[in-house]
Enzyme design. Structure first.
Site, PDB file in Angstrom:
ATOM      1  N   ASP A  93      32.840  53.375  98.828  1.00 17.79           N
ATOM      2  CA  ASP A  93      33.439  52.233  99.524  1.00 17.79           C
ATOM      3  C   ASP A  93      33.119  52.167 101.009  1.00 17.79           C
ATOM      4  OD1 ASP A  93      34.803  50.939  97.359  1.00 17.79           O
ATOM      5  OD2 ASP A  93      36.186  52.631  97.335  1.00 17.79           O
ATOM      6  N   ASP A 107      32.514  46.346  91.714  1.00 17.93           N
ATOM      7  CA  ASP A 107      32.914  46.285  93.123  1.00 17.93           C
ATOM      8  C   ASP A 107      31.832  46.841  94.048  1.00 17.93           C
ATOM      9  OD1 ASP A 107      34.828  46.924  91.086  1.00 17.93           O
ATOM     10  OD2 ASP A 107      36.424  47.074  92.560  1.00 17.93           O
TER      11      ASP A 107
END
Length: 385
Positions: A109, A169
């Site tokens: 991330d 994602d």
């Protein structure tokens, strides 16, 4: 009836009626929400992530959390919307708290954390330190790349089940890699981003152009082991925010590569999304298009704002008015009492009715920071048109 009494009755009637019919001023509410974001207590260890109505508390996280970059990003975007330097000053303070994440190789991330904060800052000042942090973070991110698979590993947990999980994602983190190549002129970052996008394009999408949440690979030979969900209703259901990551991710990938197959996939998934029979009339999706509890299933404003932002850019490449109309519809829907967080709520958020992790019953129907982030980004993109 006495004249004086008549006057009093008339005054009370029209006075109350006038008060009742006072129009809802969404712009004034937004300004109040922006102020609450700017006034939030500075704390390097506590980034605001969501708000619980039940507990009347702000859920706070450290910089290692995948959402930490959104709050400073929100401040940068509010500064761009308002021109008020006070937001910029607060943005710089909160952005600095994310810097240590440039060394965190235990997560994919990096883009969410570093590019949503430092990347937004770089739009407003030519800061070499910000560039260096983005490059270092990109170097850390690509340490998770497996050339045999052609993907960047997403998660390290659940090792008893998954060997090399990749989630949809992860497409969002590629923007930082593309930018790292622009900064350094080193094509390595760009090439890894393309490899990841190609592998995801090959394996994440169903025949109807919806996408899976998680694809697990064999790191030895690159074979697909399983296709499952971690946040949707079930493995074959359509998790709404996952579709948003796909639409946004491939529109963004097209921006940097001009690869027609990326644009085609983004359009196909966008069309699937906006034409789905279970998409409510106001455009705000349920957390999963296949949730059997529909129409009583939770909505996900964050999914709507991700898609709305993506579709402004998608419109620019396709000139398909349907995409632009959806984005405008979402903004108009969200700027209503149903979705704008009341000014009386003392929390640094803007919107209600996002859903974080439904299977774990975590952050269900709450204000969540990334719902606000992509709402603000949509406002900026529409303004730029």
């Amino acid at each position: 009836m006495k004249p004086t009494l008549i006057i009093i009755v008339i005054f009370l009637f029209f006075g109350c009626k006038s008060k009742q019919e006072k129009p809802f001023d969404s712009d004034a509410i937004l300004q109040e929400r922006y102020k609450k974001i700017a006034d939030y207590q500075v704390d390097s260890l506590n980034f605001p992530r969501s708000y619980s109505f039940k507990e009347n508390t702000v859920n706070k996280v450290g910089s290692k959390d995948w959402t930490s970059g959104f709050f400073p990003g929100n401040l940068w975007q509010i500064y761009e919307l308002t021109g008020d330097v006070a937001f910029k000053n607060k943005a710089k303070i909160w952005t600095a708290f994310v810097e240590k994440e440039k060394y965190n190789n235990r997560t994919h991330d990096m883009g969410f954390k570093v590019f949503c904060s430092f990347g937004n800052g770089l739009k407003h000042e030519d800061n070499q330190n910000y560039k260096d942090i983005i490059v270092k973070s990109s170097q850390t991110l690509i340490s998770r790349f497996n050339a045999t698979i052609g993907s960047i590993r997403s998660w390290d947990f659940n090792k008893e089940t998954w060997d090399f999980p990749v989630i949809i994602d992860n497409m969002m983190n590629l923007e930082m890699l593309f930018e790292a190549t622009k900064i350094t002129k080193d094509s390595m970052f760009h090439n890894i981003a393309v490899d990841h996008a190609n592998t995801t394009l090959k394996n994440h999408f169903r025949n109807d152009n919806s996408c899976y949440h998680v694809v697990d690979y064999n790191p030895e030979n690159g074979d697909v082991r399983m296709k499952v969900t971690h946040q949707g209703f079930n493995d074959e259901s359509v998790w709404a925010r996952g579709q948003g990551w796909a639409i946004y991710g491939y529109t963004m990938a097209y921006r940097y590569t001009k690869d027609a197959k990326y644009l085609a996939q983004s359009q196909a998934t966008a069309n699937f999304f906006i034409n789905h029979k279970n998409l409510p009339k106001d455009g705000i999706p349920y957390l999963d298009f296949n949730d059997p509890a529909i129409p009583n299933a939770p909505r996900d404003v964050s999914a709507a704002t991700v898609v709305a932002s993506a579709m402004v850019e998608l419109y620019q490449y396709t000139k398909n008015e349907t995409y632009l109309e959806y984005s405008k519809k979402i903004i108009n829907t969200l700027k209503t009492p149903e979705y704008l967080l009341e000014s009386t709520i003392d929390a640094p958020f803007i919107l209600k009715h996002s859903t974080g992790n439904w299977p774990k019953k975590d952050e269900v129907d709450e204000p969540i920071v990334y719902g606000d982030y992509y709402f603000l980004e949509t406002l900026l993109r529409l303004k730029a048109l």
